[in-house]
Write a protein that holds these residues in place. Structure first.
Motif, PDB file in Angstrom:
ATOM      1  N   GLU A  94      44.587  37.658  40.577  1.00 58.11           N
ATOM      2  CA  GLU A  94      44.059  37.911  39.231  1.00 58.11           C
ATOM      3  C   GLU A  94      42.574  37.591  39.169  1.00 58.11           C
ATOM      4  OE1 GLU A  94      46.301  35.693  36.435  1.00 58.11           O
ATOM      5  OE2 GLU A  94      48.001  37.089  36.503  1.00 58.11           O
ATOM      6  N   ARG A  95      42.275  36.430  39.673  1.00 58.45           N
ATOM      7  CA  ARG A  95      40.892  35.950  39.608  1.00 58.45           C
ATOM      8  C   ARG A  95      39.978  36.883  40.418  1.00 58.45           C
ATOM      9  NH1 ARG A  95      36.885  34.490  37.091  1.00 58.45           N
ATOM     10  NH2 ARG A  95      35.406  33.111  38.130  1.00 58.45           N
ATOM     11  N   ILE A  96      40.447  37.280  41.564  1.00 58.44           N
ATOM     12  CA  ILE A  96      39.621  38.141  42.425  1.00 58.44           C
ATOM     13  C   ILE A  96      39.337  39.465  41.735  1.00 58.44           C
ATOM     14  CG2 ILE A  96      39.616  39.454  44.583  1.00 58.44           C
ATOM     15  CD1 ILE A  96      41.322  37.114  45.729  1.00 58.44           C
ATOM     16  N   SER A  97      40.368  40.028  41.141  1.00 60.75           N
ATOM     17  CA  SER A  97      40.150  41.338  40.520  1.00 60.75           C
ATOM     18  C   SER A  97      39.214  41.216  39.316  1.00 60.75           C
ATOM     19  CB  SER A  97      41.477  41.989  40.122  1.00 60.75           C
ATOM     20  OG  SER A  97      42.135  41.181  39.217  1.00 60.75           O
ATOM     21  N   GLU A  98      39.299  40.067  38.647  1.00 57.48           N
ATOM     22  CA  GLU A  98      38.401  39.835  37.507  1.00 57.48           C
ATOM     23  C   GLU A  98      36.945  39.804  37.986  1.00 57.48           C
ATOM     24  OE1 GLU A  98      37.627  36.029  34.762  1.00 57.48           O
ATOM     25  OE2 GLU A  98      39.743  36.459  35.173  1.00 57.48           O
ATOM     26  N   ARG A 103      31.562  42.445  39.060  1.00 58.18           N
ATOM     27  CA  ARG A 103      30.521  42.815  40.036  1.00 58.18           C
ATOM     28  C   ARG A 103      30.364  44.327  40.111  1.00 58.18           C
ATOM     29  NH1 ARG A 103      31.240  38.543  44.973  1.00 58.18           N
ATOM     30  NH2 ARG A 103      30.858  36.709  43.681  1.00 58.18           N
ATOM     31  N   GLU A 104      31.476  44.995  39.960  1.00 59.45           N
ATOM     32  CA  GLU A 104      31.377  46.452  39.999  1.00 59.45           C
ATOM     33  C   GLU A 104      30.587  46.967  38.808  1.00 59.45           C
ATOM     34  OE1 GLU A 104      35.350  47.647  40.618  1.00 59.45           O
ATOM     35  OE2 GLU A 104      34.990  48.042  42.754  1.00 59.45           O
ATOM     36  N   ARG A 105      30.766  46.307  37.705  1.00 62.75           N
ATOM     37  CA  ARG A 105      30.029  46.698  36.496  1.00 62.75           C
ATOM     38  C   ARG A 105      28.528  46.541  36.747  1.00 62.75           C
ATOM     39  NH1 ARG A 105      29.845  50.190  33.058  1.00 62.75           N
ATOM     40  NH2 ARG A 105      28.217  49.721  31.565  1.00 62.75           N
ATOM     41  N   VAL A 106      28.194  45.394  37.336  1.00 62.91           N
ATOM     42  CA  VAL A 106      26.789  45.140  37.631  1.00 62.91           C
ATOM     43  C   VAL A 106      26.269  46.180  38.613  1.00 62.91           C
ATOM     44  CG1 VAL A 106      25.198  43.519  38.714  1.00 62.91           C
ATOM     45  CG2 VAL A 106      26.942  42.702  37.149  1.00 62.91           C
ATOM     46  N   THR A 187      29.889  43.604  30.296  1.00 66.37           N
ATOM     47  CA  THR A 187      29.851  42.687  31.446  1.00 66.37           C
ATOM     48  C   THR A 187      30.817  41.524  31.285  1.00 66.37           C
ATOM     49  OG1 THR A 187      27.903  41.838  30.385  1.00 66.37           O
ATOM     50  CG2 THR A 187      27.583  43.120  32.407  1.00 66.37           C
ATOM     51  N   ASP A 188      31.177  41.214  30.022  1.00 71.20           N
ATOM     52  CA  ASP A 188      32.131  40.109  29.867  1.00 71.20           C
ATOM     53  C   ASP A 188      33.562  40.569  30.112  1.00 71.20           C
ATOM     54  OD1 ASP A 188      32.536  41.661  27.751  1.00 71.20           O
ATOM     55  OD2 ASP A 188      31.992  40.190  26.214  1.00 71.20           O
ATOM     56  N   GLY A 189      33.739  41.810  30.489  1.00 70.05           N
ATOM     57  CA  GLY A 189      35.070  42.294  30.819  1.00 70.05           C
ATOM     58  C   GLY A 189      35.732  43.088  29.727  1.00 70.05           C
ATOM     59  N   GLY A 190      35.213  43.036  28.509  1.00 67.93           N
ATOM     60  CA  GLY A 190      35.831  43.770  27.397  1.00 67.93           C
ATOM     61  C   GLY A 190      35.556  45.249  27.506  1.00 67.93           C
ATOM     62  N   VAL A 191      36.369  46.018  26.803  1.00 68.31           N
ATOM     63  CA  VAL A 191      36.199  47.470  26.840  1.00 68.31           C
ATOM     64  C   VAL A 191      36.021  47.956  25.413  1.00 68.31           C
ATOM     65  CG1 VAL A 191      37.239  49.637  27.471  1.00 68.31           C
ATOM     66  CG2 VAL A 191      37.657  47.634  28.870  1.00 68.31           C
ATOM     67  N   MET A 219      37.068  52.508  37.580  1.00 71.51           N
ATOM     68  CA  MET A 219      36.574  51.331  38.268  1.00 71.51           C
ATOM     69  C   MET A 219      37.663  50.373  38.746  1.00 71.51           C
ATOM     70  SD  MET A 219      33.145  49.858  37.004  1.00 71.51           S
ATOM     71  CE  MET A 219      32.185  51.218  37.489  1.00 71.51           C
ATOM     72  N   ASP A 220      38.671  50.149  37.936  1.00 71.60           N
ATOM     73  CA  ASP A 220      39.627  49.108  38.329  1.00 71.60           C
ATOM     74  C   ASP A 220      40.973  49.700  38.720  1.00 71.60           C
ATOM     75  OD1 ASP A 220      40.207  48.140  34.884  1.00 71.60           O
ATOM     76  OD2 ASP A 220      40.053  50.042  35.902  1.00 71.60           O
TER      77      ASP A 220
END
Lengths: 222, 660
Positions: A94-98, A103-106, A187-191, A219-220
């Protein structure tokens, strides 16, 4: 049971989906759908087809070098089942995918860094060259406004500007197309979802790196 | 060593025929007196020379085909000497060789003479003389040639004796059973008859013992008299005895049926004893079936025993008639011979100080006798538990429980399912029945399973913290200001416009099977011009008024007006209620397009919104196929070229199809 990656396009091929080709030298090729299978049979090179992961990675459109990518690997050393280890692993996944999503977003942002500036420059040039095509007031309209101004005693130009703004605002697209729904990943993960009522997708004189709006959604998924 | 392939030697007459006919056949025969003298001379010179060459060649062949006595093994040399008389043989070959030289001299002389001959006749006479003298010489060779042919025939029939191989040599008085022995131990078909000197020459047979081949030589009988008195037949035996390095089997007939007393036989043995030097000698007492050794008188027994005194001689017994002891004799002799030869070889290869020669040591080094396990014996080992294990018995109630028993207890085959998880070896047995996740969040869990996941994740978290600190994730979202947005919007508008313009142009371009009308000839209504100008922001009212004024005809109206007051350009407002008669009249005199108000034909005949949408759907549906097939309309039945040349020629690589 495993989720294999498609040999051709790189998408995950879930169990019961797609087809596997076993070559007579023992190598197996998993395809996620008949499209990939057919393309493989046609001996196409996945690196040359824009819709494959191989192309995107090759063309630098995707994050290839990162420490998060090194976690998943087929290991040929069997590990005995251990409840604690598996629990830790699931948490770690979970943590890794987060982290990876961030990073992919960046990565995407960096890739798209100069895009707006380029677009603006192109737009300026276009507008400067084609001023005559912009909407303007009809002659009859002008006359009407002049009459109206004389009647009300206001400045004609003021009225005309107002009218022109109205005209532009009310302009509806005549070209074919509809509204475009975009998913924006923060970048905070929200969509968040953005609806843009743009008309036809008119982009013949743009360079082609703006054609991956779908990159956000994909992306994910792998 | 065989001489079977010596070519037959022709007789003198045959020889002459061969030579002369060959000269006749091989050389030209046409010559005339009118020819140039040099040509005639050359013709005859050639004849003479050719004849000489043929003779020399043939005679040379004869000489060289016979064996040279000095080059032969002493045994063969002596044998030939006895059989053919070496002197006679040498003289015959010498005569042939001399004749060859003489013929060569003759030819030389006559060729020289031919050089000076003046006419055809002279040449011909010289040639005749030369050939005649050659023929005479050959005629004189009649006896030697005949002798040589006989020698050739005899040589070809000589047995193939190898003087160096393992050999058993059978010797003794005539009629003592030598040939019978050879017959019984080998496959040689030696003649056996009940009279002396049945065997008149050497015979050879072969036998196999211990996978080795032995040569057995049967010799004619020898009589006990001095060497000078011996005849050719006996001499062959003596030659063989003298020269062959073999094991000699001296046969003695103790029954004396051969016609010679035992005493005489013993004497013979003694007299030829010098020939046995350096050889293994076995005295074989034959015909034991008639009389055994023990039946002899004691003095005779002593006499026989006396023969073996010298040490190298052994006494053996056999009976060729009953085959008793024959095989034993054979085996014993072969064994001894083999041992002797091996020891001799060893002795020959070893120097006086005991060091082995290189060739011998090479052979010895290759001989290795392997022994299994290096001589160590291994003991077997049975564990104690296995020894005390009770034998499985089906009917024993305290037997071991097998998986089969468990299956039976749980419903039998087809119902019972083997519990594999039971045998899992895990750190904690309570985990055995855990549901192990395979896929989580679209990823294979097993790909992530790693014993040192903790450390790796820790490293990742640290990296993450560092990046956070470095500001890797900070984003500068710049929302464009209004002017930028406006520019973009304008650009958008312009692009759309471009597209529309382009589409329109495209539409105009397609001819659709219509004639090309020049732009000038296309009529455009004034309204269109007005609209266009209006769009561009020009006030068109005045233009319109001016245009109409110009178009208006002067004078009375062309149209007939009942009332006569009508203004032809009055607005033709379509008012059904307040239509006067005049107006109705006017409407009749105008084309329908102007008299009737323009109706939107899309809405015409459609009752309400639902009907409208339905109609639209239908319209779309009916056009779908046309669009799909890229048809211009329902009537378009065009069939294009099935394979347009320009689309199918040229190479296409995997890369792209756009350019060829």
């Amino acid at each position: 049971m495993r989720v294999e990656n498609c040999f051709f396009c790189g998408r995950p091929a879930w169990p019961s989906k797609g087809i596997t080709f076993m070559r007579n030298d023992g190598k197996s090729f998993r395809f996620c759908r008949s499209k990939c299978h057919k393309n493989f049979k046609m001996k196409r090179n996945p690196r040359k087809l824009k819709w494959t992961k191989a192309y995107r990675k090759n063309a630098g459109k995707e994050m290839v070098v990162d420490s998060t990518l090194q976690f998943a690997a087929r290991r040929n050393v069997p590990v005995r089942y251990d409840r604690e280890l598996f629990a830790k692993t699931l948490k770690a996944m979970e943590r890794i995918s987060e982290i990876r999503a961030r990073r992919e977003r960046v990565f995407y942002k960096k890739r798209m860094a100069g895009k707006r500036a380029r677009e603006l420059a192109a737009a300026r040039k276009l507008v400067a060259a084609n001023e005559h095509l912009l909407p303007r007031l009809r002659g009859s309209e002008k006359r009407r406004l002049a009459e109206l101004a004389a009647e009300r005693g206001v400045d004609v130009e003021e009225l005309e500007r107002e009218e022109l703004a109205n005209l532009r605002a009310s302009k509806k697209s005549k070209a074919f197309g509809g509204e475009v729904r975009r998913l924006r990943v923060r970048t905070d993960g929200g969509v968040e979802e953005i609806t843009e009522a743009t008309g036809g997708h008119v982009d013949e004189d743009m360079d082609d790196d703006d054609d991956d709006d779908d990159g956000d959604e994909e992306m994910d998924t792998d | 060593m065989t001489w079977k392939d010596i070519a037959p030697v022709p007789t003198a007459q045959e020889f002459i025929d061969i030579v002369l006919s060959r000269t006749q056949r091989r050389l030209p025969t046409q010559i005339r007196a009118g020819f140039k003298i040099s040509r005639i001379r050359a013709f005859y010179t050639r004849k003479v020379k050719f004849t000489q060459e043929t003779c020399s060649e043939k005679l040379g062949q004869i000489v060289s085909s016979f064996p040279v006595l000095t080059d032969q093994h002493p045994f063969h040399r002596d044998l030939m000497n006895i059989l053919y008389d070496a002197d006679h043989f040498k003289v015959a070959l010498g005569q042939v060789s001399t004749a060859k030289h003489l013929i060569e001299t003759i030819s030389r002389d006559y060729v020289r003479l031919l050089k000076y001959s003046q006419s055809l006749f002279q040449c011909k006479q010289l040639k005749r003389a030369a050939l005649g003298r050659m023929a005479t010489l050959i005629k004189r060779l009649k006896d030697p040639l005949q002798y040589l042919d006989q020698v050739r025939q005899h040589l070809a029939r000589l047995p193939d004796i190898n003087p160096t191989t393992r050999t058993l040599l059978v010797a003794g008085f005539p009629n003592v059973g030598k040939s019978s022995f050879v017959r019984s131990v080998t496959r040689a078909d030696t003649p056996v008859e009940p009279y002396a000197f049945t065997t008149k020459s050497l015979f050879v047979g072969h036998l196999d013992y211990k996978y080795l081949r032995y040569q057995v030589i049967d010799t004619p009988g020898i009589l006990d008299h001095p060497l000078e008195e011996m005849n050719t037949i006996e001499m062959q035996s003596v030659t063989a005895l003298a020269h062959l390095r073999a094991a000699v089997l001296f046969f003695i007939d103790i029954s004396e049926q051969c016609g010679y007393s035992l005493k005489a036989q013993c004497n013979l043995f003694k007299s030829i004893k010098p020939l046995f030097a350096n050889k293994m000698v076995f005295v074989v007492l034959n015909k034991m079936d008639i009389k055994t050794f023990e039946d002899l008188e004691p003095e005779m027994q002593a006499e026989l025993q006396d023969l073996t005194k010298s040490g190298e001689v052994e006494l053996l017994r056999a009976s060729c008639a009953t085959q008793d002891g024959v095989q034993e004799v054979k085996n014993h002799v072969c064994e001894r011979l083999l041992a002797e030869r091996v020891s001799q070889k060893l002795k020959a290869g070893t120097a006086s100080n005991g060091a082995m020669g290189s060739r011998l040591s090479e052979v010895m080094n290759r001989i290795h006798v392997a022994q299994p396990m290096g001589g160590v014996t291994r003991e077997y080992f049975i564990p104690e538990a296995v020894k005390t294990l009770k034998k499985y018995d089906k009917n024993d109630p305290e037997r071991r429980t097998l998986a089969r028993d468990i299956e039976e207890a749980n419903g039998g085959a087809g119902v019972f399912n083997v519990d594999l998880r039971k045998d899992y070896i895990l750190a904690d047995p309570s985990w055995k029945y855990d549901k192990i996740p395979e896929i989580y969040d679209g990823k294979n869990v097993y790909d992530y399973v790693d014993p040192d996941i903790d450390a790796k994740l820790q490293a990742l978290e640290e990296e993450e913290e560092r990046l956070e600190k470095e500001g890797f994730y900070e984003s500068d979202e710049d929302i464009g200001d209004e002017s930028e947005e406006e520019i973009l919007q304008k650009a958008e508008y312009i692009r759309e416009k471009h597209k529309l313009i382009r589409n329109e142009a495209k539409m105009r371009k397609s001819l659709k099977n219509r004639a090309i009308i020049p732009r000038k000839a296309i009529k455009k209504p004034l309204s269109q011009l007005e609209d266009h100008l209006d769009q561009l922001g020009v006030d068109t009212e005045e233009i319109g008024l001016r245009g109409r004024a110009q178009a208006m005809s002067r004078g009375r109206s062309v149209t007939r007006s009942r009332a006569g007051t009508a203004d032809p350009d009055a607005m033709d407002v379509d008012s059904t209620s307040g239509a006067t008669a005049k107006e109705r009249l006017r409407s009749l005199s105008r084309p329908r397009s102007r008299s009737v108000a323009a109706v939107n034909r899309r809405d015409d005949g459609v009752q309400d919104e639902t009907a409208r949408s339905k109609a639209e759907r239908q319209a779309k549906l009916s056009q779908r196929k046309m669009n799909r097939m890229a048809r211009q309309g329902e009537a378009d039945r065009h069939i294009g070229a099935s394979m347009p040349k320009h689309l199918f020629s040229g190479k296409r690589t995997i890369g792209k199809t756009s350019r060829r």
